[in-house]
Write a protein that holds these residues in place. Structure first.
Motif, PDB file in Angstrom:
ATOM      1  N   LYS A  96     -21.013  56.095 -70.717  1.00  0.00           N
ATOM      2  CA  LYS A  96     -20.567  55.571 -71.774  1.00  0.00           C
ATOM      3  C   LYS A  96     -18.988  55.502 -72.388  1.00  0.00           C
ATOM      4  O   LYS A  96     -18.674  54.809 -73.297  1.00  0.00           O
ATOM      5  CB  LYS A  96     -21.291  56.126 -73.219  1.00  0.00           C
ATOM      6  CG  LYS A  96     -21.036  57.634 -73.517  1.00  0.00           C
ATOM      7  CD  LYS A  96     -21.780  57.938 -74.651  1.00  0.00           C
ATOM      8  CE  LYS A  96     -21.150  59.401 -75.310  1.00  0.00           C
ATOM      9  NZ  LYS A  96     -21.857  59.855 -76.485  1.00  0.00           N
ATOM     10  N   GLU A  97     -18.372  56.165 -71.381  1.00  0.00           N
ATOM     11  CA  GLU A  97     -17.087  56.474 -71.628  1.00  0.00           C
ATOM     12  C   GLU A  97     -16.203  55.019 -71.037  1.00  0.00           C
ATOM     13  O   GLU A  97     -16.618  54.493 -70.143  1.00  0.00           O
ATOM     14  CB  GLU A  97     -16.300  57.425 -70.877  1.00  0.00           C
ATOM     15  CG  GLU A  97     -17.097  58.805 -71.448  1.00  0.00           C
ATOM     16  CD  GLU A  97     -16.748  59.962 -70.910  1.00  0.00           C
ATOM     17  OE1 GLU A  97     -16.692  61.020 -71.226  1.00  0.00           O
ATOM     18  OE2 GLU A  97     -15.970  59.893 -69.541  1.00  0.00           O
ATOM     19  N   ARG A 124     -13.264  43.944 -78.300  1.00  0.00           N
ATOM     20  CA  ARG A 124     -14.593  44.544 -77.332  1.00  0.00           C
ATOM     21  C   ARG A 124     -13.761  44.712 -75.929  1.00  0.00           C
ATOM     22  O   ARG A 124     -12.907  43.843 -75.376  1.00  0.00           O
ATOM     23  CB  ARG A 124     -15.529  43.445 -77.165  1.00  0.00           C
ATOM     24  CG  ARG A 124     -16.497  43.840 -76.245  1.00  0.00           C
ATOM     25  CD  ARG A 124     -17.651  42.575 -75.877  1.00  0.00           C
ATOM     26  NE  ARG A 124     -18.404  42.350 -77.179  1.00  0.00           N
ATOM     27  CZ  ARG A 124     -19.519  43.055 -77.262  1.00  0.00           C
ATOM     28  NH1 ARG A 124     -20.039  43.962 -76.460  1.00  0.00           N
ATOM     29  NH2 ARG A 124     -20.167  42.969 -78.423  1.00  0.00           N
ATOM     30  N   THR A 179     -17.367  49.418 -73.153  1.00  0.00           N
ATOM     31  CA  THR A 179     -18.540  49.939 -73.781  1.00  0.00           C
ATOM     32  C   THR A 179     -18.228  50.020 -75.325  1.00  0.00           C
ATOM     33  O   THR A 179     -19.017  50.415 -76.062  1.00  0.00           O
ATOM     34  CB  THR A 179     -19.210  51.289 -73.421  1.00  0.00           C
ATOM     35  OG1 THR A 179     -18.200  52.181 -73.536  1.00  0.00           O
ATOM     36  CG2 THR A 179     -19.689  51.398 -71.899  1.00  0.00           C
ATOM     37  N   ILE A 180     -17.279  49.489 -75.653  1.00  0.00           N
ATOM     38  CA  ILE A 180     -16.516  49.727 -77.031  1.00  0.00           C
ATOM     39  C   ILE A 180     -16.401  48.447 -77.539  1.00  0.00           C
ATOM     40  O   ILE A 180     -15.868  47.424 -77.003  1.00  0.00           O
ATOM     41  CB  ILE A 180     -15.298  50.488 -76.905  1.00  0.00           C
ATOM     42  CG1 ILE A 180     -15.257  51.836 -76.341  1.00  0.00           C
ATOM     43  CG2 ILE A 180     -14.744  50.468 -78.340  1.00  0.00           C
ATOM     44  CD1 ILE A 180     -13.906  52.682 -76.069  1.00  0.00           C
ATOM     45  N   ALA A 187     -15.327  46.964 -81.543  1.00  0.00           N
ATOM     46  CA  ALA A 187     -14.816  47.423 -82.878  1.00  0.00           C
ATOM     47  C   ALA A 187     -14.951  45.948 -83.683  1.00  0.00           C
ATOM     48  O   ALA A 187     -14.183  44.838 -83.289  1.00  0.00           O
ATOM     49  CB  ALA A 187     -13.384  47.923 -82.837  1.00  0.00           C
ATOM     50  N   LEU A 234     -13.479  55.775 -83.161  1.00  0.00           N
ATOM     51  CA  LEU A 234     -14.017  56.310 -81.821  1.00  0.00           C
ATOM     52  C   LEU A 234     -14.926  57.776 -82.045  1.00  0.00           C
ATOM     53  O   LEU A 234     -14.335  58.524 -83.062  1.00  0.00           O
ATOM     54  CB  LEU A 234     -13.330  56.560 -80.628  1.00  0.00           C
ATOM     55  CG  LEU A 234     -12.604  55.051 -80.307  1.00  0.00           C
ATOM     56  CD1 LEU A 234     -11.554  55.404 -79.079  1.00  0.00           C
ATOM     57  CD2 LEU A 234     -13.416  54.084 -79.606  1.00  0.00           C
ATOM     58  N   TRP A 273     -11.342  60.636 -78.327  1.00  0.00           N
ATOM     59  CA  TRP A 273     -10.210  60.286 -77.364  1.00  0.00           C
ATOM     60  C   TRP A 273      -9.446  61.156 -76.942  1.00  0.00           C
ATOM     61  O   TRP A 273      -9.171  62.162 -77.528  1.00  0.00           O
ATOM     62  CB  TRP A 273      -9.654  58.890 -77.788  1.00  0.00           C
ATOM     63  CG  TRP A 273      -8.770  59.251 -78.956  1.00  0.00           C
ATOM     64  CD1 TRP A 273      -8.968  59.259 -80.299  1.00  0.00           C
ATOM     65  CD2 TRP A 273      -7.428  59.443 -78.869  1.00  0.00           C
ATOM     66  NE1 TRP A 273      -7.970  59.576 -80.957  1.00  0.00           N
ATOM     67  CE2 TRP A 273      -6.710  59.622 -80.120  1.00  0.00           C
ATOM     68  CE3 TRP A 273      -6.529  59.686 -77.817  1.00  0.00           C
ATOM     69  CZ2 TRP A 273      -5.519  60.189 -80.564  1.00  0.00           C
ATOM     70  CZ3 TRP A 273      -5.087  60.047 -78.059  1.00  0.00           C
ATOM     71  CH2 TRP A 273      -4.676  60.282 -79.310  1.00  0.00           C
ATOM     72  N   LEU A 315     -11.648  57.138 -73.536  1.00  0.00           N
ATOM     73  CA  LEU A 315     -12.361  56.713 -75.032  1.00  0.00           C
ATOM     74  C   LEU A 315     -13.873  56.805 -74.826  1.00  0.00           C
ATOM     75  O   LEU A 315     -14.322  56.441 -74.141  1.00  0.00           O
ATOM     76  CB  LEU A 315     -11.734  55.436 -75.288  1.00  0.00           C
ATOM     77  CG  LEU A 315     -10.188  54.984 -74.921  1.00  0.00           C
ATOM     78  CD1 LEU A 315     -10.049  53.615 -74.846  1.00  0.00           C
ATOM     79  CD2 LEU A 315      -9.473  55.821 -75.933  1.00  0.00           C
ATOM     80  N   PRO A 348     -17.040  56.009 -77.571  1.00  0.00           N
ATOM     81  CA  PRO A 348     -17.601  55.349 -78.710  1.00  0.00           C
ATOM     82  C   PRO A 348     -18.668  55.874 -79.289  1.00  0.00           C
ATOM     83  O   PRO A 348     -19.375  56.864 -78.597  1.00  0.00           O
ATOM     84  CB  PRO A 348     -17.987  53.789 -78.222  1.00  0.00           C
ATOM     85  CG  PRO A 348     -18.470  54.140 -76.912  1.00  0.00           C
ATOM     86  CD  PRO A 348     -17.483  55.224 -76.227  1.00  0.00           C
ATOM     87  N   HIS A 349     -18.879  55.741 -80.597  1.00  0.00           N
ATOM     88  CA  HIS A 349     -20.044  56.502 -81.429  1.00  0.00           C
ATOM     89  C   HIS A 349     -21.037  55.673 -80.813  1.00  0.00           C
ATOM     90  O   HIS A 349     -22.246  56.510 -80.500  1.00  0.00           O
ATOM     91  CB  HIS A 349     -19.983  56.034 -82.728  1.00  0.00           C
ATOM     92  CG  HIS A 349     -18.934  57.011 -83.438  1.00  0.00           C
ATOM     93  ND1 HIS A 349     -19.246  58.531 -83.681  1.00  0.00           N
ATOM     94  CD2 HIS A 349     -17.618  56.962 -83.960  1.00  0.00           C
ATOM     95  CE1 HIS A 349     -18.327  59.049 -84.475  1.00  0.00           C
ATOM     96  NE2 HIS A 349     -17.411  58.232 -84.593  1.00  0.00           N
ATOM     97  N   PRO A 397     -22.200  53.092 -77.871  1.00  0.00           N
ATOM     98  CA  PRO A 397     -21.617  52.396 -76.714  1.00  0.00           C
ATOM     99  C   PRO A 397     -22.574  51.232 -76.428  1.00  0.00           C
ATOM    100  O   PRO A 397     -23.798  51.225 -76.709  1.00  0.00           O
ATOM    101  CB  PRO A 397     -21.914  53.330 -75.601  1.00  0.00           C
ATOM    102  CG  PRO A 397     -22.634  54.420 -76.031  1.00  0.00           C
ATOM    103  CD  PRO A 397     -22.614  54.698 -77.677  1.00  0.00           C
TER     104      PRO A 397
END
Length: 210
Positions: A81-82, A155, A158-159, A161, A186, A189, A198, A200-201, A203
């Motif tokens: 997921k990172e 985007r 996997t992130i 915003a 996030l 990070w 990084l 994400p909460h 992914p």
């Protein structure tokens, strides 16, 4: 009539260099080991020029972005997921993001309070200033004036915003920055060695290659 070639009287070194180069190439064609040395020197020169070009202007030309992504030398990968980003030759971390249907590279700067877009990037992504009172930002080069804006979706990997506040100004030149108002969204990070990680909460599935 203007001369098409340098004047030998004032540019003798130019012609000497050409002559030496031609002689070296002719000799190298007859001697295998010299041919190999000349070929290696040529590839080393090309590699050096590529490193300089990629290190100094990764944001300027969108075609450079596409070439780097295609060759997978931009150092941005998804692991679980990172999203992991390798440090660029210029000592910074650059992330290839997608917003408003366009792809751009942005500098990660934890010292920047806001995410900042160059005027060209904002225009390409269809992001317009919201109006109102301009924002005054203190930079190393002095105080600059910027307009507030908002990115519906940013985007990469996997992130994602959404509804991200940004500042827009021609004073940013060709550089756009991901600041703390993005990083604070996030889960975490961190920097390990020369890699920015990084997390994400929530992914998202990475976009598939076109």
């Amino acid at each position: 009539m203007t001369a098409m070639f340098p004047n030998p009287a004032t540019h003798g070194g130019f012609y000497v260099a050409i002559a030496v180069g031609v002689v070296a190439l002719l000799i190298a064609r007859r001697i295998p080991i010299l041919r190999t040395i000349v070929a290696l020197a040529g590839w080393m020169l090309i590699a050096a020029l590529l490193v300089v070009a990629l290190g100094r202007q990764p944001m300027i030309d969108p075609y450079v972005d596409r070439i780097m992504a295609f060759l997978k030398i931009d150092g941005q990968t998804v692991v679980g997921k990172e999203v992991r980003v390798r440090m660029a030759p210029d000592g910074h971390f650059w992330i290839r993001v997608r917003m408003g249907g366009v792809e751009r590279r942005m500098l990660v700067d934890s010292g920047a309070t806001f995410t900042a877009l160059s005027a060209a990037t904002a225009a390409a992504a269809g992001i317009t200033p919201e109006g109102g009172v301009p924002v005054l930002i203190n930079t190393a080069n002095g105080t600059i004036r910027a307009e507030s804006g908002r990115v519906p979706e940013l985007r990469f990997g996997t992130i994602v915003a959404r509804d991200l506040s940004v500042v827009i100004s021609p004073a940013f030149g060709d550089v756009s920055v991901l600041g703390m108002n993005f990083l604070s969204r996030l889960q975490s990070w961190r920097v390990e060695g020369q890699t920015l990680i990084l997390v994400p909460h929530h992914p998202q599935a990475p976009p598939t290659a076109a």
